[in-house]
Design an enzyme around this catalytic site. Structure first.
Site, mmCIF file in Angstrom:
data_model
loop_
_atom_site.group_PDB
_atom_site.id
_atom_site.type_symbol
_atom_site.label_atom_id
_atom_site.label_comp_id
_atom_site.label_asym_id
_atom_site.label_seq_id
_atom_site.Cartn_x
_atom_site.Cartn_y
_atom_site.Cartn_z
ATOM 1 N N SER A 207 5.588 -4.506 -8.482
ATOM 2 C CA SER A 207 7.068 -4.923 -8.223
ATOM 3 C C SER A 207 7.612 -5.296 -9.871
ATOM 4 O O SER A 207 7.280 -4.777 -10.772
ATOM 5 C CB SER A 207 7.243 -6.177 -7.542
ATOM 6 N N GLU A 334 10.651 1.046 0.400
ATOM 7 C CA GLU A 334 10.831 -0.279 -0.345
ATOM 8 C C GLU A 334 11.777 -1.367 0.104
ATOM 9 O O GLU A 334 11.487 -2.384 0.203
ATOM 10 C CB GLU A 334 11.156 -0.195 -1.939
ATOM 11 N N HIS A 424 8.290 -2.731 0.720
ATOM 12 C CA HIS A 424 7.876 -3.342 -0.465
ATOM 13 C C HIS A 424 6.499 -4.208 -0.498
ATOM 14 O O HIS A 424 6.797 -5.417 0.145
ATOM 15 C CB HIS A 424 8.884 -4.082 -1.191
#
Length: 508
Positions: A207, A334, A424
Site C-alpha cells: 500500500s 483492491e 486490499h
C-alpha cells in the site's frame, strides 16, 4: 566480520532465553522463538528527530539495550486494522525504531539475504509492530527481516516555506522519507551482526509502503542502500508538488490555529490537537477504507528537488533504478469495499467517472458493465484499477527495459467472508504467516479457509524469499513482464496473460 562471528557464538544458545548480539551500535539483548528457531530484536532506535527536522542516526546505545518489546508507534489516528481492534503500541514522537528477525542457524559465508519491510497505512497510520507484520515465518525461511517505523501524517509530510528555509538542505515535506533512508543506512551499518548480507537487500512494502518503495527507487541518495524491490498494491505516482504541499500545509496550519510561518506555534501543538479522536462507527469505518480515501489525503512525499527530484514513475521509465530487479502487483479487487457506497444507477456511475476522468464516462461504462453485475460492483472495479491495480502494474512495465521485472495479481477470497473478495491487503497474513493474528483471524476461522490458502501462502513466501536471495522468483516458470505474462496468485497459482494492456488502457 567479527560482528557476525559474535552472533554465531550467541546463537549457539539456540534454546536459551534471552539472546545477545554485539553490533556496531552496541550490545543488544533479544529473544528467541524456539519453535521457529528465529531470534528477534524489537524496538531498536535507529534515529531521533525533532518535529519537522531531519532524523539524526543513533550510532551508539549505552550498556545492553533490551530489545525484547516493541518500541513506540509513531503518532497517528490509526489504520483499518487497528480500528478493528488490531494491536498498536503506545504512541510517541520518539518513534524511529525498527525490528529484526534472524534465523538461529549459522548463515552462509556471504550472509543471509536481507528483506526490509515498509508498512502501509496511507502514510498516516500503522507501524511495524502490528502483529500482522511479524517477521518470524519469513526469517525461518532463511532471510534476515527488518521492519521499521517512519513519521506519519502531518508530522511526516508537512510542507511549508518556513520549514524549507529552515532546512540546511532546503527540503521540506519528506520527513517520513528521510526516516526510511536513515533506517536503510542503519541496516547497512549493522545487519552483518545479525547474519545478514548488506550487499543483498530487498526492499518491499504494501500500500503506502509499496508507494514508498517506488519512491525510494527514484531517490538518488537511496542508490546502493538496497538492491531489489517488491511493490505490493502501491504505485509510482502518489507524490505532490511543493506548490500543492504548501497550499495544503497552509490550510492545515490555519486549522491548527497557527500562521504558516509560525514554527514555534506549530511545534508547540500537543499531539491530541494534531491527531484528534475520530468517529469509530461502522459507517465511518466504511468511508475510510484505505484504498478509497487515499487520493484525498494530503500527506505524501513531495517533489522537493532535493531528496525527490522526479515523479517516481517517470524516473523508472528513464532508468533511474537500472539494474534493480522488481516484482510489482496488486489484488484483483483492491477497492471491493467501494461497492457499499457505490452508485445505484449507470448514470451515476458515468457521472462519478467523469469527475475523475473527464470524457471517459461512456467508455468506462462500456468496459466495466461487461465485468460487473451492478453499477456499484463496476464502481468497485473502476476504483480498484484506477487507484492501485493499474498503478502497481505500471511500475513493472516502467522498470522492464532496465532490469528484470515481474508482475503478479492476487485473486483469492476467504471462504469465511467471500463477500470481501480479493480485497486490499488480503495477501499479507499469508505472506507473513500471521493468519492467527487479529483481525486477519476472521478470514481463517475454518479448516477449509486455512487449507485452501496453503498453496497461495507457500507460493508468496517462496517467491518473495527466493527473489530476495537471487533476484528471481522461486519458479523460473514465472517469466518477466515483457514476455506478456503475469503470475496469478490464487488457489492454484499459475501464469495468465498480463492484464495491464487491456485492463488499464482507460487510465493511460
Amino acid at each position: 566480520m567479527r560482528w557476525a562471528l559474535f552472533l554465531l557464538a550467541a546463537l549457539g544458545l539456540a534454546w536459551a532465553h534471552p539472546v545477545w548480539v554485539l553490533t556496531p551500535q552496541g550490545r543488544l539483548q533479544g529473544g528467541v522463538n524456539e519453535k521457529a528457531q528465529v531470534a528477534y530484536f524489537l524496538g531498536i532506535p535507529y534515529a531521533r528527530a525533532g518535529r519537522w527536522q531531519a532524523p539524526e542516526p543513533v550510532l551508539a546505545l549505552p550498556g545492553v539495550f533490551r530489545a525484547t518489546e516493541p518500541g513506540p508507534a509513531c503518532p497517528q489516528r490509526g489504520v483499518f486494522t487497528t480500528r478493528l481492534g488490531g494491536y498498536l503500541p503506545p504512541q510517541s514522537e520518539d518513534c524511529l525504531n525498527l525490528a529484526v528477525w534472524a534465523p538461529l542457524r549459522p548463515p552462509p559465508p556471504e550472509g543471509y539475504p536481507v528483506m526490509v519491510f515498509i508498512h502501509g497505512g496511507s502514510y498516516t497510520g500503522g507501524g511495524w509492530a502490528e502483529p500482522l507484520y511479524d517477521g518470524t515465518a519469513l526469517a525461518a525461511r532463511g532471510v534476515v527481516l527488518v521492519s521499521l517505523n517512519y513519521r506519519l501524517g502531518p508530522l511526516g509530510w508537512l510542507a511549508l516555506p518556513a520549514l524549507q528555509r529552515e532546512s540546511p538542505r532546503g527540503t521540506t515535506g519528506n520527513y517520513g522519507l528521510l526516516d526510511m533512508l536513515e533506517a536503510l543506512r542503519w541496516v547497512q551499518r549493522n545487519i552483518r551482526a545479525f547474519g545478514g548480507n548488506p550487499d543483498n537487500i530487498t526492499l518491499f512494502g504494501h500500500s503506502a509502503g509499496g508507494m514508498a518503495v517506488c519512491t525510494l527507487l527514484a531517490v538518488p541518495e537511496a542508490r546502493g542502500l538496497f538492491h531489489k524491490a517488491i511493490l505490493q498494491s502501491g504505485g509510482c505516482g502518489y507524490v505532490r508538488t511543493l506548490a500543492e504541499g504548501f497550499a495544503a500545509g497552509a490550510r492545515w496550519a490555519a486549522q491548527m490555529g497557527c500562521a504558516a510561518d509560525d514554527l514555534a506555534c506549530l511545534r508547540g501543538l500537543p499531539l491530541e490537537r494534531i491527531f484528534p479522536p475520530e468517529d469509530r462507527s461502522i459507517g465511518a469505518l466504511l468511508e475510510r477504507l484505505e484504498a478509497g480515501e487515499f487520493a484525498l489525503v494530503p500527506w505524501k512525499p513531495h517533489l522537493d528537488g532535493v531528496v525527490l527530484p522526479r515523479v517516481p514513475l517517470e524516473a523508472l521509465r528513464e532508468g533511474a533504478a537500472a539494474d534493480v530487479p522488481l516484482i510489482a502487483g496488486a489484488t484483483t479487487q483492491e477497492a471491493w469495499g467501494e461497492r457499499v457506497l457505490g452508485p445505484s444507477s449507470w448514470a451515476e456511475f458515468v457521472r462519478r467517472v467523469e469527475e475523475r476522468l473527464p470524457g471517459q464516462g461512456p467508455r468506462a461504462r462500456q468496459l466495466y458493465q461487461a465485468r460487473a453485475s451492478s453499477p456499484a460492483e463496476a464502481w468497485a472495479y473502476f476504483q480498484t484499477d484506477r487507484i492501485l491495480f493499474c498503478p502497481s502494474l505500471a511500475a513493472a512495465h516502467a522498470q522492464a527495459p532496465h532490469a528484470p521485472a515481474y508482475a503478479y495479481l492476487v485473486d483469492w477470497a476467504s471462504p469465511v467472508l467471500p463477500i470481501l473478495g480479493s480485497f486490499h491487503g488480503i495477501e499479507l497474513p499469508l505472506l507473513f504467516g500471521t493468519e492467527r493474528t487479529w483481525p486477519a483471524l476472521a478470514l481463517f476461522l475454518t479448516q477449509e479457509a486455512l487449507e485452501g490458502s496453503r498453496s497461495l501462502a507457500q507460493a508468496l513466501q517462496e517467491h518473495w524469499v527466493n527473489f530476495a536471495a537471487t533476484g528471481a522468483p522461486y519458479l523460473r516458470g514465472w517469466p518477466e513482464v515483457k514476455s506478456g505474462y503475469a503470475l496469478a496468485l490464487t488457489f492454484q497459482p499459475g501464469l495468465v496473460p498480463d492484464p495491464f494492456p487491456e485492463r488499464c488502457a482507460l487510465f493511460r
